[in-house]
Write an enzyme that holds these catalytic residues in place. Structure first.
Site, PDB file in Angstrom:
ATOM      1  N   ASP A 127       0.803  -1.221   0.000  1.00 35.48           N
ATOM      2  CA  ASP A 127       0.000   0.000   0.000  1.00 35.48           C
ATOM      3  C   ASP A 127       0.836   1.271   0.000  1.00 35.48           C
ATOM      4  O   ASP A 127       0.337   2.348   0.353  1.00 35.48           O
ATOM      5  CB  ASP A 127      -0.979   0.013   1.178  1.00 35.48           C
ATOM      6  CG  ASP A 127      -2.172   0.937   0.930  1.00 35.48           C
ATOM      7  OD1 ASP A 127      -2.533   1.135  -0.240  1.00 35.48           O
ATOM      8  OD2 ASP A 127      -2.734   1.458   1.910  1.00 35.48           O
ATOM      9  N   ASP A 165      -4.188  -4.059  -5.289  1.00 36.17           N
ATOM     10  CA  ASP A 165      -3.492  -2.791  -5.582  1.00 36.17           C
ATOM     11  C   ASP A 165      -2.021  -2.939  -5.956  1.00 36.17           C
ATOM     12  O   ASP A 165      -1.401  -1.965  -6.398  1.00 36.17           O
ATOM     13  CB  ASP A 165      -3.578  -1.816  -4.402  1.00 36.17           C
ATOM     14  CG  ASP A 165      -4.996  -1.417  -4.041  1.00 36.17           C
ATOM     15  OD1 ASP A 165      -5.893  -1.653  -4.867  1.00 36.17           O
ATOM     16  OD2 ASP A 165      -5.210  -0.905  -2.934  1.00 36.17           O
ATOM     17  N   ASP A 316     -11.663   1.010   5.735  1.00 37.32           N
ATOM     18  CA  ASP A 316     -10.629   1.223   4.718  1.00 37.32           C
ATOM     19  C   ASP A 316      -9.392   1.881   5.314  1.00 37.32           C
ATOM     20  O   ASP A 316      -8.333   1.890   4.693  1.00 37.32           O
ATOM     21  CB  ASP A 316     -11.164   2.120   3.602  1.00 37.32           C
ATOM     22  CG  ASP A 316     -12.270   1.460   2.815  1.00 37.32           C
ATOM     23  OD1 ASP A 316     -12.097   0.300   2.402  1.00 37.32           O
ATOM     24  OD2 ASP A 316     -13.328   2.094   2.632  1.00 37.32           O
TER      25      ASP A 316
END
Length: 339
Positions: A127, A165, A316
């Site tokens: 991330d 991601d 989130d």
């Protein structure tokens, strides 16, 4: 059609169904030598969400039981709209017992003739130091982690969403030079390790329709092994509409040798939030709704499943008033989604 061809077709179909749903001694699903060409589970009469495993120990289910104990039966019934539906189980660290947790998950799903969904999220530099920062300390640790999970899945059927991601962030410049090369190599290694387990279908995460054009991310997905995976995953933890994801997935599939895909519909029932306000567009945005319930029957020739990869009700990130860290249960947001 000649009789011998009809018989041959029936035999092939029977073999596929047996491989998907047959239960061998000890509760282990029967396996063929190579992964089945499709993740299709025949519908079971009376089941609202055929084929996919519901984890009775998920955060939503635990919260429902707590609400019942507190006498809040009306709220508990609302939250069952999340708790009673299949969602992915996430593996995000190498803490003690993660292999056993994976083994128990796939064993429980097999015992109920259901397909479990696992989201693997432990890539180094995860991330890009944002809300879900972390991951494996180095490449060696990551390869060992993937090998351990592959061993835990052996003998069972499973659908794996690989590293949300990770590819899209590398393309956008989160990683550069050797770090980017290493990421693609690690993802390709993970794809090859997991797909070598008979019965495991791997979908490499490919972001969402608004992140970048299909033509831009497709080469990176190839470098990361997508062409050897079952396919790719879209919209994980995002809110883009199912229609837009199907259009984008079809474009990507043409660039990836016809690979199939799955779509995360967990929170896209009201589409995306308006842009602006930085992370509020994707981090616990208000006004969102649950999307299409999880199913292996999409009616689309390339879409293998609509899944709830992001577990509705889990945060989130700590991006707003009262929001807990990423991945933690967020009761207020869960109830808003369920209502």
């Amino acid at each position: 059609m000649p009789r011998h061809l009809r018989v041959d077709r029936r035999r092939r179909r029977a073999a596929l169904i047996t491989a998907l749903l047959g239960v061998a001694a000890g509760g282990v699903l029967l396996q063929e030598r190579e992964p089945a060409p499709a993740v299709r589970v025949p519908e079971t009469a009376g089941s609202a969400y055929p084929g996919l495993h519901v984890d009775p120990n998920g955060a939503a289910a635990v919260h429902v039981r707590a609400l019942h104990r507190a006498g809040r039966k009306a709220d508990a019934e609302v939250l069952r709209r999340i708790a009673d539906r299949p969602a992915a189980t996430w593996f995000t660290d190498a803490g003690p017992g993660y292999q056993l947790r994976a083994r128990r998950l796939v064993h429980a799903a097999a015992a109920n003739k259901r397909l479990p969904v696992l989201a693997l999220y432990y890539i180094p530099y995860r991330d890009c130091a944002s809300y879900s920062a972390g991951g494996a300390p180095n490449a060696r640790a990551y390869r060992a982690w993937i090998a351990s999970l592959a061993a835990a899945l052996r003998g069972y059927r499973a659908l794996v969403i690989l590293e949300p991601d990770a590819v899209a962030q590398a393309v956008r410049g989160c990683l550069r030079g050797r770090a980017a090369v290493e990421r693609y190599a690690l993802l390709a290694h993970a794809v090859d390790t997991l797909r070598a387990v008979p019965g495991v279908a791997v979908y490499l995460d490919a972001g969402n329709p608004t992140w970048m054009p299909a033509a831009r991310i497709a080469p990176a997905l190839r470098r990361a092994g997508a062409i050897r995976a079952r396919g790719f995953a879209l919209n994980v933890a995002n809110f883009e509409t199912t229609t837009d994801n199907l259009r984008y997935g079809t474009q990507l599939s043409r660039l990836l040798g016809g690979r199939h895909f799955v779509v995360d519909t967990s929170r896209n029932g009201n589409g995306p939030a308006r842009r602006g306000g930085g992370s509020e567009h994707w981090c616990n945005p208000p006004g969102r709704r649950l999307g299409v319930p999880p199913t292996l029957r999409t009616g689309h020739p390339l879409a293998d499943a609509y899944l709830w990869v992001k577990r509705p009700g889990e945060s989130d990130g700590a991006c707003g008033s009262g929001a807990p860290p990423a991945g933690q249960w967020y009761p207020a947001y869960a109830m808003a989604l369920a209502r």
